[in-house]
Design an enzyme around this catalytic site. Structure first.
Site, PDB file in Angstrom:
ATOM      1  N   VAL B  81     -84.655 -29.571  46.548  1.00 34.74           N
ATOM      2  CA  VAL B  81     -83.653 -28.935  47.391  1.00 34.74           C
ATOM      3  C   VAL B  81     -83.062 -27.773  46.606  1.00 34.74           C
ATOM      4  O   VAL B  81     -82.594 -27.952  45.474  1.00 34.74           O
ATOM      5  CB  VAL B  81     -82.534 -29.949  47.750  1.00 34.74           C
ATOM      6  CG1 VAL B  81     -81.538 -29.328  48.714  1.00 34.74           C
ATOM      7  CG2 VAL B  81     -83.129 -31.221  48.326  1.00 34.74           C
ATOM      8  N   CYS B  82     -83.089 -26.589  47.189  1.00 34.68           N
ATOM      9  CA  CYS B  82     -82.573 -25.413  46.466  1.00 34.68           C
ATOM     10  C   CYS B  82     -81.083 -25.560  46.205  1.00 34.68           C
ATOM     11  O   CYS B  82     -80.301 -25.774  47.135  1.00 34.68           O
ATOM     12  CB  CYS B  82     -82.825 -24.137  47.253  1.00 34.68           C
ATOM     13  SG  CYS B  82     -81.946 -22.723  46.542  1.00 34.68           S
TER      14      CYS B  82
END
Lengths: 133, 123
Positions: B81-82
């Site tokens: 997940v960025c």
């Protein structure tokens, strides 16, 4: 030793991955172009071969002199004109997309290459990774 | 069996509002079933919302974050997940669904370099 280092550099440059960012939406109406730009800024540190193409409403990202004070959203589009030091060598704008929106090269930030759709198609064909925003 | 490919998956849309996450899920499942490798799944833009543990959809509907959690854990897939996109949208370690990890865009770059194909699922 020095020779080895030079050879290593040459080898690594041959192995660069070609990434193409396709911007297809206007700035500020949605976050895609802004977060797309953020990917470019981080990816630049990895010294890959990065190209950006602007099509459809994406060409609005390249319009110079944008002022977002009235909408209270950060004006990020100006960052597109300083991408060259980040190793982004080409910013292509689709001529037909510009014309359909009454824009000419004179309306754009500096450093943009206005090209025909066929050339953008050729650029797309040459990539390993395509990231649409 | 045909040649084994290394696929990386990029998801740019949130759950339910768009089909992108569903399509990505079905692609991932199908690719694994065919014997291909999924080198990683990267959640970006509103795609980060697929990894919130706080979603509670109606029971007669699919549970998107739970479904992703189960799939990536079962197949030991790196689900990333960025961090920048997550911070903007209030996704933190404390509400992250199991099986995912928060990291940077450098991971997306690595996926692009190392996979045979990086497939984007977006709007």
């Amino acid at each position: 030793m020095a020779d080895d280092e030079i050879r290593d550099e040459e080898e690594s440059s041959e192995e660069k991955t070609k990434f193409l960012f396709i911007f297809k939406r206007a700035p500020h109406g949605a976050i895609y172009p802004y977060e797309g730009l953020e990917v470019i800024l981080i990816m630049a540190a990895y010294e890959q071969e990065i190209t950006a193409a602007f099509v459809d409403d994406g060409v609005y990202c390249l319009k110079k002199g944008q002022d977002t004070t009235g909408i209270g959203i950060k004006e990020f589009a100006k960052t597109f004109k300083v991408l060259e030091p980040y190793g982004v060598e080409h910013l292509y704008a689709d001529r037909a997309s510009l014309e359909a929106r009454g824009l000419t090269e004179a309306d754009l930030i500096t450093g943009v290459e206005v090209v025909e759709a066929e050339e953008i198609a050729n650029v797309i064909s040459a990539q390993k990774v395509i990231l649409p925003f | 069996m045909g040649c084994r490919m290394k696929f990386a998956v990029l998801i740019l849309e949130g759950p339910y509002q768009h089909q992108a996450s569903d399509s990505a899920y079905h692609f991932t499942e199908a690719a694994l079933k065919k014997g291909h490798e999924i080198t990683g799944i990267f959640f970006y833009n509103d795609g980060v919302y697929n990894t919130t543990s706080l979603m509670t959809p109606p029971q007669d509907d699919r549970h998107i974050s739970k479904r992703w959690s189960e799939l990536v854990q079962k197949h030991k897939i790196d689900a990333i997940v960025c961090i920048a996109a997550a911070k903007r949208r209030g996704i933190t370690e404390s509400n992250l669904a199991p099986g995912s990890r928060i990291s940077g865009l450098g991971q997306l770059t690595e996926l692009g370099i190392n996979a045979d194909r990086l497939i984007t699922f977006g709007d």
